[in-house]
Scaffold this motif. Structure first.
Motif, PDB file in Angstrom:
ATOM      1  N   GLY A  45       0.830  -1.165  -0.023  1.00  0.00           N
ATOM      2  CA  GLY A  45      -0.051   0.009   0.135  1.00  0.00           C
ATOM      3  C   GLY A  45       0.762   1.335   0.111  1.00  0.00           C
ATOM      4  N   GLU A  46       2.138   1.028  -0.373  1.00  0.00           N
ATOM      5  CA  GLU A  46       3.195   2.211  -0.329  1.00  0.00           C
ATOM      6  C   GLU A  46       3.539   2.308  -1.846  1.00  0.00           C
ATOM      7  OE1 GLU A  46       5.936   1.783   2.816  1.00  0.00           O
ATOM      8  OE2 GLU A  46       4.492   1.823   4.360  1.00  0.00           O
ATOM      9  N   GLU A  47       3.856   3.547  -2.193  1.00  0.00           N
ATOM     10  CA  GLU A  47       4.823   3.975  -3.548  1.00  0.00           C
ATOM     11  C   GLU A  47       5.923   3.443  -3.326  1.00  0.00           C
ATOM     12  OE1 GLU A  47       5.113   7.640  -6.266  1.00  0.00           O
ATOM     13  OE2 GLU A  47       3.752   7.607  -4.906  1.00  0.00           O
ATOM     14  N   THR A  48       6.490   2.700  -4.282  1.00  0.00           N
ATOM     15  CA  THR A  48       7.931   2.113  -4.277  1.00  0.00           C
ATOM     16  C   THR A  48       8.840   3.524  -4.509  1.00  0.00           C
ATOM     17  OG1 THR A  48       7.740   1.532  -6.850  1.00  0.00           O
ATOM     18  CG2 THR A  48       7.326  -0.152  -5.074  1.00  0.00           C
ATOM     19  N   GLU A  49      10.050   3.484  -3.710  1.00  0.00           N
ATOM     20  CA  GLU A  49      10.925   4.580  -4.035  1.00  0.00           C
ATOM     21  C   GLU A  49      11.922   4.287  -4.991  1.00  0.00           C
ATOM     22  OE1 GLU A  49      11.862   6.887  -0.138  1.00  0.00           O
ATOM     23  OE2 GLU A  49      12.077   4.791   0.389  1.00  0.00           O
ATOM     24  N   GLU A  50      11.921   2.909  -5.744  1.00  0.00           N
ATOM     25  CA  GLU A  50      13.050   2.595  -6.783  1.00  0.00           C
ATOM     26  C   GLU A  50      14.391   2.702  -6.059  1.00  0.00           C
ATOM     27  OE1 GLU A  50      12.489   3.471 -10.706  1.00  0.00           O
ATOM     28  OE2 GLU A  50      10.495   2.838 -10.765  1.00  0.00           O
ATOM     29  N   LEU A  51      14.546   2.437  -4.741  1.00  0.00           N
ATOM     30  CA  LEU A  51      16.015   2.382  -4.170  1.00  0.00           C
ATOM     31  C   LEU A  51      16.384   1.031  -3.758  1.00  0.00           C
ATOM     32  CD1 LEU A  51      15.468   5.177  -1.806  1.00  0.00           C
ATOM     33  CD2 LEU A  51      16.670   5.612  -3.689  1.00  0.00           C
ATOM     34  N   CYS A  52      17.713   0.535  -3.899  1.00  0.00           N
ATOM     35  CA  CYS A  52      18.284  -0.738  -3.699  1.00  0.00           C
ATOM     36  C   CYS A  52      18.438  -0.777  -2.174  1.00  0.00           C
ATOM     37  CB  CYS A  52      19.596  -0.880  -4.236  1.00  0.00           C
ATOM     38  SG  CYS A  52      20.940   0.116  -3.401  1.00  0.00           S
ATOM     39  N   PRO A  53      18.449  -1.784  -1.630  1.00  0.00           N
ATOM     40  CA  PRO A  53      18.554  -1.987   0.070  1.00  0.00           C
ATOM     41  C   PRO A  53      19.538  -1.197   0.550  1.00  0.00           C
ATOM     42  CG  PRO A  53      18.141  -3.998  -0.835  1.00  0.00           C
ATOM     43  CD  PRO A  53      18.540  -3.154  -2.245  1.00  0.00           C
ATOM     44  N   GLU A  54      20.668  -0.940  -0.049  1.00  0.00           N
ATOM     45  CA  GLU A  54      21.600  -0.390   0.618  1.00  0.00           C
ATOM     46  C   GLU A  54      21.481   1.170   0.535  1.00  0.00           C
ATOM     47  OE1 GLU A  54      24.558  -0.817   2.285  1.00  0.00           O
ATOM     48  OE2 GLU A  54      23.823  -2.925   2.210  1.00  0.00           O
ATOM     49  N   CYS A  55      21.060   1.664  -0.467  1.00  0.00           N
ATOM     50  CA  CYS A  55      20.521   3.106  -0.542  1.00  0.00           C
ATOM     51  C   CYS A  55      19.436   3.614   0.298  1.00  0.00           C
ATOM     52  CB  CYS A  55      20.248   3.593  -1.906  1.00  0.00           C
ATOM     53  SG  CYS A  55      21.653   3.565  -3.142  1.00  0.00           S
ATOM     54  N   ARG A  56      18.296   2.477   0.522  1.00  0.00           N
ATOM     55  CA  ARG A  56      17.380   2.803   1.337  1.00  0.00           C
ATOM     56  C   ARG A  56      17.749   2.699   2.721  1.00  0.00           C
ATOM     57  NH1 ARG A  56      14.510  -1.881   0.440  1.00  0.00           N
ATOM     58  NH2 ARG A  56      13.932  -1.129  -1.612  1.00  0.00           N
ATOM     59  N   LYS A  57      18.686   1.937   3.163  1.00  0.00           N
ATOM     60  CA  LYS A  57      19.354   1.904   4.526  1.00  0.00           C
ATOM     61  C   LYS A  57      19.993   3.418   4.780  1.00  0.00           C
ATOM     62  CE  LYS A  57      22.533  -0.380   7.468  1.00  0.00           C
ATOM     63  NZ  LYS A  57      23.441  -1.785   7.544  1.00  0.00           N
ATOM     64  N   LYS A  58      21.001   3.977   3.665  1.00  0.00           N
ATOM     65  CA  LYS A  58      21.407   5.137   3.591  1.00  0.00           C
ATOM     66  C   LYS A  58      20.468   6.231   3.881  1.00  0.00           C
ATOM     67  CE  LYS A  58      25.223   7.737   1.814  1.00  0.00           C
ATOM     68  NZ  LYS A  58      24.535   8.986   2.011  1.00  0.00           N
ATOM     69  N   LYS A  59      19.371   6.347   3.307  1.00  0.00           N
ATOM     70  CA  LYS A  59      18.461   7.261   3.046  1.00  0.00           C
ATOM     71  C   LYS A  59      17.870   7.483   4.509  1.00  0.00           C
ATOM     72  CE  LYS A  59      14.040   8.910   1.474  1.00  0.00           C
ATOM     73  NZ  LYS A  59      12.813   8.596   0.554  1.00  0.00           N
ATOM     74  N   MET A  60      17.533   6.406   5.404  1.00  0.00           N
ATOM     75  CA  MET A  60      16.775   6.095   6.558  1.00  0.00           C
ATOM     76  C   MET A  60      17.879   6.619   7.627  1.00  0.00           C
ATOM     77  SD  MET A  60      15.230   2.960   8.510  1.00  0.00           S
ATOM     78  CE  MET A  60      14.182   2.536   7.174  1.00  0.00           C
ATOM     79  N   THR A  61      19.239   6.132   7.641  1.00  0.00           N
ATOM     80  CA  THR A  61      20.430   6.817   8.573  1.00  0.00           C
ATOM     81  C   THR A  61      20.521   8.452   8.360  1.00  0.00           C
ATOM     82  OG1 THR A  61      21.479   4.793   7.929  1.00  0.00           O
ATOM     83  CG2 THR A  61      22.726   6.725   9.097  1.00  0.00           C
ATOM     84  N   ASP A  62      20.396   8.854   6.989  1.00  0.00           N
ATOM     85  CA  ASP A  62      20.393  10.209   6.825  1.00  0.00           C
ATOM     86  C   ASP A  62      19.309  10.920   7.392  1.00  0.00           C
ATOM     87  OD1 ASP A  62      22.917   9.472   5.448  1.00  0.00           O
ATOM     88  OD2 ASP A  62      22.258   9.951   3.540  1.00  0.00           O
ATOM     89  N   THR A  63      18.238  10.398   7.318  1.00  0.00           N
ATOM     90  CA  THR A  63      16.899  11.028   7.795  1.00  0.00           C
ATOM     91  C   THR A  63      16.871  11.126   9.431  1.00  0.00           C
ATOM     92  OG1 THR A  63      15.365  10.215   5.995  1.00  0.00           O
ATOM     93  CG2 THR A  63      14.377  10.929   7.963  1.00  0.00           C
ATOM     94  N   MET A  64      17.601  10.059  10.169  1.00  0.00           N
ATOM     95  CA  MET A  64      17.560  10.030  11.465  1.00  0.00           C
ATOM     96  C   MET A  64      18.605  10.931  12.135  1.00  0.00           C
ATOM     97  SD  MET A  64      15.453   7.686  12.598  1.00  0.00           S
ATOM     98  CE  MET A  64      16.130   7.042  14.319  1.00  0.00           C
ATOM     99  N   ALA A  65      19.654  11.116  11.274  1.00  0.00           N
ATOM    100  CA  ALA A  65      20.816  11.863  11.496  1.00  0.00           C
ATOM    101  C   ALA A  65      20.068  13.286  11.375  1.00  0.00           C
ATOM    102  CB  ALA A  65      21.963  11.714  10.628  1.00  0.00           C
ATOM    103  N   HIS A  66      19.484  13.648  10.463  1.00  0.00           N
ATOM    104  CA  HIS A  66      18.842  14.941  10.392  1.00  0.00           C
ATOM    105  C   HIS A  66      17.868  15.294  11.547  1.00  0.00           C
ATOM    106  CE1 HIS A  66      17.734  18.797   8.330  1.00  0.00           C
ATOM    107  NE2 HIS A  66      16.324  18.162   8.537  1.00  0.00           N
ATOM    108  N   THR A  67      17.067  14.077  11.881  1.00  0.00           N
ATOM    109  CA  THR A  67      15.940  14.496  12.696  1.00  0.00           C
ATOM    110  C   THR A  67      16.596  14.829  14.084  1.00  0.00           C
ATOM    111  OG1 THR A  67      14.565  12.771  11.431  1.00  0.00           O
ATOM    112  CG2 THR A  67      13.930  13.253  13.667  1.00  0.00           C
ATOM    113  N   TYR A  68      17.611  14.067  14.387  1.00  0.00           N
ATOM    114  CA  TYR A  68      18.386  14.240  15.699  1.00  0.00           C
ATOM    115  C   TYR A  68      19.521  15.230  15.840  1.00  0.00           C
ATOM    116  CZ  TYR A  68      15.037  10.507  17.054  1.00  0.00           C
ATOM    117  OH  TYR A  68      13.886  10.118  17.192  1.00  0.00           O
ATOM    118  N   GLY A  69      19.829  15.834  14.781  1.00  0.00           N
ATOM    119  CA  GLY A  69      20.827  16.775  14.748  1.00  0.00           C
ATOM    120  C   GLY A  69      22.230  16.136  14.959  1.00  0.00           C
ATOM    121  N   ILE A  70      22.192  14.766  14.405  1.00  0.00           N
ATOM    122  CA  ILE A  70      23.813  14.139  14.483  1.00  0.00           C
ATOM    123  C   ILE A  70      24.365  14.549  13.202  1.00  0.00           C
ATOM    124  CG2 ILE A  70      24.905  11.968  14.526  1.00  0.00           C
ATOM    125  CD1 ILE A  70      22.070  10.702  15.726  1.00  0.00           C
ATOM    126  N   VAL A  71      25.802  15.057  13.205  1.00  0.00           N
ATOM    127  CA  VAL A  71      26.694  15.438  12.290  1.00  0.00           C
ATOM    128  C   VAL A  71      27.483  14.045  12.042  1.00  0.00           C
ATOM    129  CG1 VAL A  71      28.217  17.336  11.625  1.00  0.00           C
ATOM    130  CG2 VAL A  71      26.425  17.878  13.237  1.00  0.00           C
TER     131      VAL A  71
END
Length: 248
Positions: free
Chosen positions: A222-248
């Motif tokens: 029920g979600e739109e595919t992002e057309e990202l491989c597992p590694e890039c999806r993982k990196k995107k999630m990590t970057d999102t978490m870092a931005h959310t919590y202000g981790i540099v």
């Protein structure tokens, strides 16, 4: 819990556990062709035969579907097992003469030449049904067992390209004898008479599946595919978490 012996070694298992699972958990090798943990209960290749002795009486059983109900002695490689397994492999060899895996098992167990039986030239399929089960689990049901007798085979309806196939290659991956042919050049994929366009990760460019496969996943989740491989999806999630919590 039940205590049994396998080749003289004491093993503990739960009542109802299948012998193959108990044996493998305890380090014993039993060859299989049609067995896969994701699709249990096939029990059609008969290669996983073992000898079971209960109350002094011996019998040959198919270990992948034989539940342990009481204490017993199990022999995975007795002379009787070797002889029966060799006969099974001889017949499988005639069914699938082009299979390298069956060839190797025949050599290992001294299977006799069965050329006096009907041989299906150029065939690798042993009709184990794993590919059909995998396709069904994907929710597509694009292939099935068709025809009867010696003509029985795995195919799409009427041998025509199936509109339900998404080109995921689940059938190819699970086949124990490499019987399903396909072509993949990184841009397109051909299987079961259809040609599919391959989607690539929009970040790194690696292939991530066919367009139809991604659409099926999107429909299920029920979600739109992002057309990202597992590694890039993982990196995107990590970057999102870092931005959310202000981790540099």
């Amino acid at each position: 819990m039940i205590e049994i012996t396998i080749n003289g070694k004491t093993c503990i298992c739960e009542k109802g556990e299948y012998l193959l699972d108990v044996a493998r958990r305890n380090g014993f090798y039993i060859p299989t062709l049609c067995h896969h943990p994701a699709i249990p209960g096939q029990a059609c290749c008969r290669v996983c035969l073992v000898e079971v002795v209960e109350k002094g009486r011996s019998k040959i059983v198919v270990s992948c579907v034989y539940p342990v109900e009481r204490p017993c002695e199990v022999y995975t490689d007795s002379e009787r097992v070797k002889e029966d397994r060799a006969v099974v492999l001889m017949l499988l060899k005639e069914r699938a003469p082009e299979s390298d895996l069956i060839d190797a098992l025949c050599s290992a167990y001294g299977a006799a030449d069965g050329s006096r039986f009907i041989q299906i030239d150029g065939e690798k399929c042993i009709m184990c049904g794993l590919c059909v089960g995998a396709c069904a689990k994907m929710g597509t049901g694009a292939i099935s067992t068709v025809l009867r007798g010696t003509s029985k085979k795995i195919s799409t309806p009427y041998d025509e390209p199936s509109k339900d196939c998404v080109g995921c290659l689940s059938c190819v991956s699970i086949c124990p004898t490499d019987a399903i042919s396909y072509k993949d050049d990184g841009q397109t994929r051909e299987v079961w008479g259809r040609t599919f366009e391959i989607a690539h990760c929009r970040k790194c460019g690696v292939p991530i599946g066919t367009k139809e496969e991604l659409e099926l996943v999107a429909k299920r989740t029920g979600e739109e595919t992002e057309e990202l491989c597992p590694e890039c999806r993982k990196k995107k999630m990590t970057d999102t978490m870092a931005h959310t919590y202000g981790i540099v």
